[in-house]
Design an enzyme around this catalytic site. Structure first.
Site, PDB file in Angstrom:
ATOM      1  N   HIS A 154      -1.099   4.888   7.373  1.00 58.97           N
ATOM      2  CA  HIS A 154      -0.486   5.166   6.078  1.00 58.97           C
ATOM      3  C   HIS A 154      -0.063   6.632   5.988  1.00 58.97           C
ATOM      4  O   HIS A 154      -0.693   7.489   6.616  1.00 58.97           O
ATOM      5  CB  HIS A 154      -1.462   4.838   4.940  1.00 58.97           C
ATOM      6  CG  HIS A 154      -1.802   3.391   4.841  1.00 58.97           C
ATOM      7  ND1 HIS A 154      -2.882   2.838   5.513  1.00 58.97           N
ATOM      8  CD2 HIS A 154      -1.196   2.378   4.178  1.00 58.97           C
ATOM      9  CE1 HIS A 154      -2.926   1.545   5.246  1.00 58.97           C
ATOM     10  NE2 HIS A 154      -1.919   1.237   4.449  1.00 58.97           N
ATOM     11  N   SER A 161       0.814  -1.218   0.000  1.00 65.97           N
ATOM     12  CA  SER A 161       0.000   0.000   0.000  1.00 65.97           C
ATOM     13  C   SER A 161       0.846   1.266   0.000  1.00 65.97           C
ATOM     14  O   SER A 161       0.427   2.301  -0.518  1.00 65.97           O
ATOM     15  CB  SER A 161      -0.935   0.009   1.220  1.00 65.97           C
ATOM     16  OG  SER A 161      -0.195  -0.139   2.424  1.00 65.97           O
ATOM     17  N   ASP A 217      -6.052   7.434   8.920  1.00 63.02           N
ATOM     18  CA  ASP A 217      -6.040   6.167   9.657  1.00 63.02           C
ATOM     19  C   ASP A 217      -4.845   6.041  10.598  1.00 63.02           C
ATOM     20  O   ASP A 217      -4.715   5.046  11.306  1.00 63.02           O
ATOM     21  CB  ASP A 217      -6.092   4.974   8.697  1.00 63.02           C
ATOM     22  CG  ASP A 217      -4.858   4.852   7.798  1.00 63.02           C
ATOM     23  OD1 ASP A 217      -3.878   5.596   8.017  1.00 63.02           O
ATOM     24  OD2 ASP A 217      -4.890   4.012   6.887  1.00 63.02           O
TER      25      ASP A 217
END
Length: 341
Positions: A244, A79, A241
């Protein structure tokens, strides 16, 4: 056992198909996974895909076909490489790296991103296959965090990364690897288990460095690159979040990876060819360099020769370099979309 010895042991085991994590280590890792699950509940599972930023970057005239042929850049990994956590294509690491490389090279750059949210090292060969369909000149890999949180044996992760790098190099692709980030900087992982996360992710990064350089690529340590900034500005450097990176966080990562990309392609005044070395001064053994790089985020490790020899009494000779390229402006989005995900 020193950290250099531990990193070397993992890398050697990966190369020869052996090695195991001790019982105490597995207990610690099992605890880490339990805490990671709690952290994931806090963070939440991804419900959206990262922005697609594939396409051509650079001056409009160059991208129209009037200038030199574009450099093809492939981005692989998890990611962090995919750009999860930002809203616009221009904020992704792929866009930042492609636009930055275009500026350094004064040529258009075609970005092909095969990275996937949640990917582990075992997924790299599939991503390599997809990337090679576009004949890349340069590949950037960012991987490792999910291997740590999913209890993947370090020797297996490092072996899979090495195989991916060697396959790319066999096709003539230059490779730069951003090693496993320091999970001890992630706030949703509570103390004292955050210290365990730091230990395992740093060991992974050091072993990755050894394997990557042996495979003919360059490594760049990401480590706790965002740690100090996160402590000072948690809402700026990380996304909502708290796991990230934000757009500013990705720009920070890109700023330390881009110089190594330019060096791999022989571009830029700061990345001129190194003079031949006749002594050991200024170079290091690979295992020692791997540990030092983990301690100093943004450090590039690449192979070199001393007196015409690649190896010495302590193993492979390497050079450590610490470079950064600040971004003065956000790139525009790609001028031609070529989604591959």
């Amino acid at each position: 056992m020193s950290r250099a010895s531990q990193a070397r042991r993992i890398a050697v085991a990966a190369a020869y198909g052996g090695g195991a994590v001790g019982a105490a280590g597995m207990i610690l890792l099992g605890v880490l996974v339990g805490e990671a699950r709690l952290a994931r509940r806090t963070v939440g599972e991804p419900t959206t895909e990262p922005p697609v930023a594939d396409g051509l970057y650079g001056p409009e005239r160059a991208c129209s076909g009037a200038g030199p042929d574009p450099i093809t850049l492939a981005l692989l990994g998890d990611s962090g490489a995919a750009g999860f956590g930002v809203d616009r294509p221009a904020e992704t690491p792929g866009a930042l790296l492609a636009a930055g490389l275009s500026e350094v090279a004064d040529r258009p750059v075609r970005l092909v991103n095969t990275a996937k949210v949640g990917a582990r090292s075992a997924d790299l060969l599939g991503q390599v296959t997809a990337a090679l369909e576009h004949s890349p000149d340069l590949a950037v890999i960012m991987i490792g965090a999910n291997d740590v949180t999913h209890r993947v044996r370090p020797v297996n992760s490092v072996r899979q990364l090495s195989e991916a790098v060697r396959r790319l190099r066999a096709d003539g692709v230059e490779v730069v690897v951003g090693t496993c980030p320091d999970l001890g900087t992630i706030e949703p992982i509570a103390q004292p288990l955050r210290l365990v996360a730091r230990r395992w992710s740093r060991a992974m990064a050091a072993a990755q460095t050894i394997a990557v350089v042996k495979a003919g690529a360059r490594s760049v340590s990401l480590g706790d690159l965002l740690g100090p900034e996160f402590a000072a500005q948690p809402r700026v450097m990380f996304s909502a979040d708290r796991f990230h990176p934000s757009a500013s966080g990705y720009a920070r990562v890109a700023s330390v990876v881009l110089p190594s990309m330019a060096a791999a392609l022989g571009l830029g005044p700061a990345d001129r060819a190194r003079p031949a070395l006749e002594t050991e001064e200024g170079v290091s053994s690979l295992a020692a360099a791997a540990v030092q790089a983990v301690e100093e985020p943004g450090t590039e490790v690449s192979g070199t020769e001393v007196g015409g020899q690649e190896t010495g009494p302590r193993g492979r000779w390497v050079v450590l370099e610490h470079r950064i390229r600040r971004f003065t402006r956000r790139p525009a989005g790609p001028q031609v979309e070529q989604p591959v995900r």
